[in-house]
Design a protein around this motif. Structure first.
Motif, short mmCIF file in Angstrom:
data_model
loop_
_atom_site.label_atom_id
_atom_site.label_comp_id
_atom_site.label_asym_id
_atom_site.label_seq_id
_atom_site.Cartn_x
_atom_site.Cartn_y
_atom_site.Cartn_z
N ILE A 1 0.95 9.92 23.87
CA ILE A 1 0.39 10.37 22.60
C ILE A 1 1.48 10.30 21.53
CG2 ILE A 1 -0.70 12.26 21.35
CD1 ILE A 1 -2.45 11.09 23.61
N GLY A 2 1.19 9.60 20.43
CA GLY A 2 2.15 9.42 19.35
C GLY A 2 1.96 10.43 18.24
N PHE A 3 3.04 11.13 17.89
CA PHE A 3 3.01 12.13 16.83
C PHE A 3 3.75 11.62 15.60
CE2 PHE A 3 2.39 14.49 20.73
CZ PHE A 3 1.40 15.41 20.39
N PRO B 1 1.53 17.53 28.49
CA PRO B 1 2.89 17.59 29.06
C PRO B 1 3.91 16.94 28.12
CG PRO B 1 1.31 16.71 30.65
CD PRO B 1 0.61 16.76 29.34
N MET B 2 5.11 17.48 28.07
CA MET B 2 6.12 16.94 27.18
C MET B 2 6.55 15.53 27.57
SD MET B 2 8.59 20.00 25.82
CE MET B 2 9.00 20.76 27.39
N ASP B 3 6.34 15.16 28.84
CA ASP B 3 6.76 13.82 29.24
C ASP B 3 5.78 12.74 28.80
OD1 ASP B 3 4.66 14.14 31.03
OD2 ASP B 3 5.87 13.86 32.83
N ARG B 4 4.77 13.12 28.01
CA ARG B 4 3.81 12.15 27.47
C ARG B 4 3.83 12.11 25.95
NH1 ARG B 4 2.02 8.12 30.82
NH2 ARG B 4 3.03 8.81 32.74
N MET B 5 4.82 12.75 25.34
CA MET B 5 4.94 12.77 23.88
C MET B 5 5.92 11.71 23.41
SD MET B 5 5.49 16.80 23.12
CE MET B 5 4.16 17.98 23.12
N LEU C 1 12.50 10.78 10.78
CA LEU C 1 11.93 11.02 12.10
C LEU C 1 12.38 12.35 12.70
CD1 LEU C 1 10.16 9.69 14.32
CD2 LEU C 1 12.28 8.79 15.31
N TYR C 2 13.55 12.81 12.33
CA TYR C 2 14.06 14.06 12.90
C TYR C 2 13.10 15.22 12.66
CZ TYR C 2 15.27 15.81 8.23
OH TYR C 2 15.20 16.28 6.93
N ARG C 3 12.30 15.16 11.59
CA ARG C 3 11.37 16.25 11.28
C ARG C 3 10.29 16.37 12.36
NH1 ARG C 3 10.86 19.92 10.14
NH2 ARG C 3 9.12 20.15 8.69
N MET C 4 9.84 15.26 12.91
CA MET C 4 8.84 15.31 13.98
C MET C 4 9.44 15.95 15.22
SD MET C 4 8.34 12.98 11.67
CE MET C 4 7.73 11.38 11.23
N ALA C 5 10.68 15.58 15.54
CA ALA C 5 11.35 16.19 16.69
C ALA C 5 11.53 17.69 16.48
CB ALA C 5 12.70 15.52 16.93
N GLU C 6 11.92 18.08 15.27
CA GLU C 6 12.11 19.51 14.98
C GLU C 6 10.80 20.28 15.14
OE1 GLU C 6 15.75 19.54 11.69
OE2 GLU C 6 13.66 19.61 11.00
N LYS C 7 9.70 19.74 14.64
CA LYS C 7 8.43 20.45 14.71
C LYS C 7 7.94 20.57 16.15
CE LYS C 7 4.81 22.54 13.07
NZ LYS C 7 4.93 23.87 12.42
N LEU C 8 8.02 19.48 16.91
CA LEU C 8 7.60 19.55 18.31
C LEU C 8 8.49 20.51 19.10
CD1 LEU C 8 6.74 15.83 19.16
CD2 LEU C 8 5.14 17.72 18.78
N SER D 1 15.14 23.14 22.12
CA SER D 1 16.00 22.79 20.98
C SER D 1 15.61 21.43 20.43
CB SER D 1 17.46 22.76 21.41
OG SER D 1 17.70 21.64 22.26
N PRO D 2 15.87 21.17 19.13
CA PRO D 2 15.62 19.85 18.58
C PRO D 2 16.36 18.75 19.34
CG PRO D 2 15.97 21.41 16.81
CD PRO D 2 16.29 22.13 18.09
N GLU D 3 17.57 19.06 19.79
CA GLU D 3 18.35 18.07 20.54
C GLU D 3 17.66 17.72 21.86
OE1 GLU D 3 20.67 20.08 17.60
OE2 GLU D 3 19.59 20.92 19.31
N ARG D 4 17.11 18.73 22.51
CA ARG D 4 16.39 18.48 23.77
C ARG D 4 15.13 17.67 23.52
NH1 ARG D 4 16.12 16.50 28.32
NH2 ARG D 4 14.61 17.38 29.78
N MET D 5 14.41 17.96 22.43
CA MET D 5 13.20 17.20 22.13
C MET D 5 13.54 15.75 21.80
SD MET D 5 9.95 17.13 22.12
CE MET D 5 9.52 18.87 22.32
#
Length: 253
Positions: A171-173, A193-197, A221-228, A235-239
């Motif tokens: 799934i693309g965000f 599941p997070m492994d499908r994002m 793009l960092y904003r999408m990682a921060e929101k998810l 953490s944003p780094e983990r995402m």
């Protein structure tokens, strides 16, 4: 590092500053980028772009708005590009779009099926564009159970997303996940599941908050990682790590 899994840097809105933008994106944390085609011309341009930059990959295919251009010659060109160019990692973007219906629905479905057949033949994932066509899109996907990929710029329900994930889809965000009225998309992000994002800009379209209304580019793009990350309690780094690995798995990089 970030993986922008869907960007149109060949778009003419980048004509004036494409080279300077490309130069600074690695400095902004963009480690990988997928630039799909929308028709034969843009697929050819995307291939050239990928050949010039180690960190850019591409897909070839015709968007539903270009479904009236699909014929045997165009399909053969896509087949040859996919076979001969190792940077081609998917067929796309393809699918159905019933919002404007610039091309009749029946013609869109014919084009979609032909490109799904090509993806099955070449054993490649697809980048799926689907807008206001959930029922027909899912019906066609059931004809091709061997073919999966990513529902780019996902706009369906959380329930539909769970079904797609169960069938092997990603799934693309986009920046829409940062919008205040993105209730359905937030529910989807909380459910699958997070492994499908995977995350994407779909630039030059749909810049995230607080840049909404501007020309979008992968630097946002960092904003999408921060929101998810906020929604899933990591953490944003983990995402960033999660979505990077997911994108690499999706496109077999």
């Amino acid at each position: 590092m970030l993986f922008d899994t869907h960007a149109h840097l060949d778009d003419n809105r980048f004509e004036d500053d494409r080279q300077s933008l490309l130069k600074r994106l690695p400095e902004q944390g963009i480690g990988l980028l997928m630039n799909p085609g929308c028709d034969l011309r843009s697929s050819q341009a995307a291939c050239r772009l990928a050949e010039e930059h180690d960190w850019i990959y591409t897909a070839v295919g015709s968007h539903p708005d270009a479904a009236d251009d699909i014929g045997d010659e165009v399909l053969e060109a896509y087949r040859q590009m996919a076979r001969e160019n190792p940077k081609v990692k998917a067929i796309g973007e393809i699918g159905l779009d019933y919002h404007y219906e610039d091309v009749p629905r029946q013609q869109q479905m014919v084009c979609f099926r032909k490109q799904m057949e090509l993806a099955r033949e070449l054993d490649l994932p697809v980048i799926l564009h689907e807008r206001e066509a959930h029922e027909d899109a899912l019906a066609i996907l059931k004809e091709f159970p061997q073919v999966t990929g990513v529902f780019h710029c996902y706009s369906g329900s959380a329930e539909m997303a769970k079904y797609l994930v169960s069938k092997g889809w990603y799934i693309g965000f986009t920046g829409v996940i940062t919008f205040k009225n993105a209730r359905k998309l937030v529910e989807t992000a909380m459910t699958i599941p997070m492994d499908r994002m995977v995350i994407e800009t779909d630039c030059p379209y749909m810049a995230p908050e607080p840049y909404r209304g501007r020309r979008n580019d992968p630097g946002y793009l960092y904003r999408m990682a921060e929101k998810l990350a906020e929604l899933r309690g990591v953490s944003p780094e983990r995402m960033q790590e999660i979505t990077m690995e997911n994108g690499k798995r999706l496109y077999r990089i």
